[in-house]
Design a protein around this motif. Structure first.
Motif, PDB file in Angstrom:
ATOM      1  N   ALA A  88      55.466 151.269  47.002  1.00  0.00           N
ATOM      2  CA  ALA A  88      54.894 152.011  47.965  1.00  0.00           C
ATOM      3  C   ALA A  88      55.616 153.480  48.043  1.00  0.00           C
ATOM      4  CB  ALA A  88      54.482 151.625  49.264  1.00  0.00           C
ATOM      5  N   TRP A  89      54.811 154.672  48.360  1.00  0.00           N
ATOM      6  CA  TRP A  89      55.297 155.845  48.746  1.00  0.00           C
ATOM      7  C   TRP A  89      54.503 156.458  49.692  1.00  0.00           C
ATOM      8  CZ3 TRP A  89      54.674 153.601  43.803  1.00  0.00           C
ATOM      9  CH2 TRP A  89      55.824 153.548  42.925  1.00  0.00           C
ATOM     10  N   GLY A  95      50.353 159.616  56.762  1.00  0.00           N
ATOM     11  CA  GLY A  95      49.400 159.459  55.983  1.00  0.00           C
ATOM     12  C   GLY A  95      49.346 158.250  55.502  1.00  0.00           C
ATOM     13  N   GLU A  96      48.069 158.056  54.684  1.00  0.00           N
ATOM     14  CA  GLU A  96      48.124 156.926  53.903  1.00  0.00           C
ATOM     15  C   GLU A  96      48.976 156.700  52.772  1.00  0.00           C
ATOM     16  OE1 GLU A  96      44.195 154.491  51.838  1.00  0.00           O
ATOM     17  OE2 GLU A  96      44.076 156.409  52.883  1.00  0.00           O
ATOM     18  N   PRO A  97      49.484 155.525  52.293  1.00  0.00           N
ATOM     19  CA  PRO A  97      50.479 155.341  51.415  1.00  0.00           C
ATOM     20  C   PRO A  97      50.026 155.260  50.067  1.00  0.00           C
ATOM     21  CG  PRO A  97      50.474 153.344  52.646  1.00  0.00           C
ATOM     22  CD  PRO A  97      49.635 154.154  53.310  1.00  0.00           C
ATOM     23  N   LEU A  98      50.558 155.513  49.006  1.00  0.00           N
ATOM     24  CA  LEU A  98      50.389 155.340  47.663  1.00  0.00           C
ATOM     25  C   LEU A  98      50.906 153.893  47.357  1.00  0.00           C
ATOM     26  CD1 LEU A  98      51.004 158.238  45.586  1.00  0.00           C
ATOM     27  CD2 LEU A  98      50.367 156.467  44.487  1.00  0.00           C
ATOM     28  N   ILE A  99      50.328 153.049  46.586  1.00  0.00           N
ATOM     29  CA  ILE A  99      50.544 151.546  46.403  1.00  0.00           C
ATOM     30  C   ILE A  99      50.658 151.306  45.006  1.00  0.00           C
ATOM     31  CG2 ILE A  99      50.467 149.304  46.883  1.00  0.00           C
ATOM     32  CD1 ILE A  99      50.129 149.940  49.722  1.00  0.00           C
ATOM     33  N   LEU A 100      51.474 150.817  44.338  1.00  0.00           N
ATOM     34  CA  LEU A 100      51.531 150.199  43.087  1.00  0.00           C
ATOM     35  C   LEU A 100      51.829 148.669  43.119  1.00  0.00           C
ATOM     36  CD1 LEU A 100      53.116 151.603  39.848  1.00  0.00           C
ATOM     37  CD2 LEU A 100      53.823 149.468  40.623  1.00  0.00           C
ATOM     38  N   ARG A 101      50.672 147.940  42.395  1.00  0.00           N
ATOM     39  CA  ARG A 101      51.078 146.613  42.063  1.00  0.00           C
ATOM     40  C   ARG A 101      51.185 146.329  40.624  1.00  0.00           C
ATOM     41  NH1 ARG A 101      47.275 146.950  46.121  1.00  0.00           N
ATOM     42  NH2 ARG A 101      48.096 145.853  48.242  1.00  0.00           N
ATOM     43  N   CYS A 102      52.196 145.484  40.170  1.00  0.00           N
ATOM     44  CA  CYS A 102      52.207 145.199  38.879  1.00  0.00           C
ATOM     45  C   CYS A 102      52.041 143.655  38.514  1.00  0.00           C
ATOM     46  CB  CYS A 102      53.756 145.545  38.313  1.00  0.00           C
ATOM     47  SG  CYS A 102      54.012 145.305  36.569  1.00  0.00           S
ATOM     48  N   VAL A 145      51.130 144.153  30.742  1.00  0.00           N
ATOM     49  CA  VAL A 145      50.663 143.536  32.225  1.00  0.00           C
ATOM     50  C   VAL A 145      49.879 144.531  32.634  1.00  0.00           C
ATOM     51  CG1 VAL A 145      52.721 142.182  32.706  1.00  0.00           C
ATOM     52  CG2 VAL A 145      52.731 144.493  33.160  1.00  0.00           C
ATOM     53  N   TYR A 146      48.876 144.202  33.644  1.00  0.00           N
ATOM     54  CA  TYR A 146      48.096 145.006  34.224  1.00  0.00           C
ATOM     55  C   TYR A 146      48.754 145.780  35.487  1.00  0.00           C
ATOM     56  CZ  TYR A 146      44.084 143.522  31.655  1.00  0.00           C
ATOM     57  OH  TYR A 146      43.130 143.193  30.552  1.00  0.00           O
ATOM     58  N   VAL A 147      48.795 147.219  35.431  1.00  0.00           N
ATOM     59  CA  VAL A 147      49.492 147.536  36.707  1.00  0.00           C
ATOM     60  C   VAL A 147      47.992 148.420  37.425  1.00  0.00           C
ATOM     61  CG1 VAL A 147      51.097 149.629  37.339  1.00  0.00           C
ATOM     62  CG2 VAL A 147      51.513 148.234  35.394  1.00  0.00           C
ATOM     63  N   ALA A 148      48.224 148.268  38.823  1.00  0.00           N
ATOM     64  CA  ALA A 148      47.475 148.965  39.725  1.00  0.00           C
ATOM     65  C   ALA A 148      48.217 149.972  40.383  1.00  0.00           C
ATOM     66  CB  ALA A 148      46.609 147.873  40.463  1.00  0.00           C
ATOM     67  N   LEU A 149      47.578 151.229  40.575  1.00  0.00           N
ATOM     68  CA  LEU A 149      47.834 152.131  41.274  1.00  0.00           C
ATOM     69  C   LEU A 149      46.737 152.841  42.229  1.00  0.00           C
ATOM     70  CD1 LEU A 149      50.176 154.251  41.877  1.00  0.00           C
ATOM     71  CD2 LEU A 149      49.210 155.717  40.093  1.00  0.00           C
ATOM     72  N   THR A 150      47.149 152.566  43.670  1.00  0.00           N
ATOM     73  CA  THR A 150      46.025 152.894  44.444  1.00  0.00           C
ATOM     74  C   THR A 150      46.281 154.297  45.111  1.00  0.00           C
ATOM     75  OG1 THR A 150      45.524 150.533  45.109  1.00  0.00           O
ATOM     76  CG2 THR A 150      44.730 152.207  46.555  1.00  0.00           C
ATOM     77  N   LEU A 151      45.444 155.262  45.064  1.00  0.00           N
ATOM     78  CA  LEU A 151      45.757 156.336  45.465  1.00  0.00           C
ATOM     79  C   LEU A 151      44.971 156.799  46.625  1.00  0.00           C
ATOM     80  CD1 LEU A 151      45.514 158.287  41.824  1.00  0.00           C
ATOM     81  CD2 LEU A 151      47.689 157.449  43.289  1.00  0.00           C
ATOM     82  N   PRO A 152      45.540 157.213  47.572  1.00  0.00           N
ATOM     83  CA  PRO A 152      44.607 157.814  48.890  1.00  0.00           C
ATOM     84  C   PRO A 152      43.798 159.153  48.367  1.00  0.00           C
ATOM     85  CG  PRO A 152      46.856 158.296  49.314  1.00  0.00           C
ATOM     86  CD  PRO A 152      46.771 157.447  47.901  1.00  0.00           C
ATOM     87  N   SER A 153      43.017 159.428  48.993  1.00  0.00           N
ATOM     88  CA  SER A 153      42.239 160.826  49.084  1.00  0.00           C
ATOM     89  C   SER A 153      43.052 161.924  49.028  1.00  0.00           C
ATOM     90  CB  SER A 153      41.089 160.939  50.077  1.00  0.00           C
ATOM     91  OG  SER A 153      40.298 162.168  50.197  1.00  0.00           O
ATOM     92  N   GLY A 154      42.734 162.953  48.178  1.00  0.00           N
ATOM     93  CA  GLY A 154      43.800 164.148  48.114  1.00  0.00           C
ATOM     94  C   GLY A 154      45.165 163.912  47.612  1.00  0.00           C
TER      95      GLY A 154
END
Length: 182
Positions: A88-89, A95-102, A145-154
């Motif tokens: 996470a970052w 504010g809302e974090p950026l999350i990566l899941r591998c 492998v699938y990698v998911a990156l959840t990005l907050p608005s903006g």
């Protein structure tokens, strides 16, 4: 008897040296106080999602290579127990974090004919947040492998570009494997 004719340095030089030394000590103390008040990133809670390959060698390689900064976001520790393959970052101002899941599962909507966006030689599939916000999760679908990156608005393009560069360097490209239609 004139005090400026003694064996030591002139009085004006002594006064200037003392003022300079005291000023330097005050400056060091102010800088130390400011740095001490700068909070480190708050640990981020990352919820567990099905990630059958999160413990894989590929995910360990990727997570070890992830950068400390993604644009205006900086790497944050995860709340224990942290799921394997996650990172996470946090934004600088909070504010809302950026999350990566591998190692996550193939996204359900990733079917034959689904639109992909290529960023720095990595194919991404976008899933909009079901809550209707501007947040989205991007899935790298052309790696072992699938990698998911959840990005907050903006959050801007820096994060996905930097992660794409890291993915391209650390994990070999594979053909995307969408689910068949129907």
């Amino acid at each position: 008897m004139n005090s400026d004719t003694g064996d030591g340095p002139p009085r004006a030089v002594l006064v200037a040296a003392i003022v300079l030394a005291v000023g330097a000590v005050v400056a060091v103390l102010v800088v130390a106080a400011v740095l001490q008040r700068t909070p480190g990133p708050t640990p981020v809670a990352v919820s567990a999602v099905p990630a059958p390959r999160a413990d894989s060698t590929e995910c360990a390689t990727l997570v070890a290579a992830l950068p400390d900064r993604l644009g205006d976001f900086r790497r944050a520790p995860l709340v224990d127990p942290a799921p394997a393959g996650a990172a996470a970052w946090q934004p600088e101002g909070g504010g809302e974090p950026l999350i990566l899941r591998c190692g996550v599962q193939r996204p359900a909507d990733f079917v034959v004919g689904a639109p992909l966006q290529v960023v720095d030689a990595v194919s991404w599939f976008r899933v909009q947040d079901s809550a209707g916000g501007d947040r989205a999760t991007w899935f790298a679908v052309d790696r072992p492998v699938y990698v998911a990156l959840t990005l907050p608005s903006g959050s801007g393009p820096d994060a996905i570009q930097t992660i794409s560069t890291t993915l391209a360097a650390k994990l070999p490209a594979t053909a995307p494997d969408p689910a068949p239609l129907g």
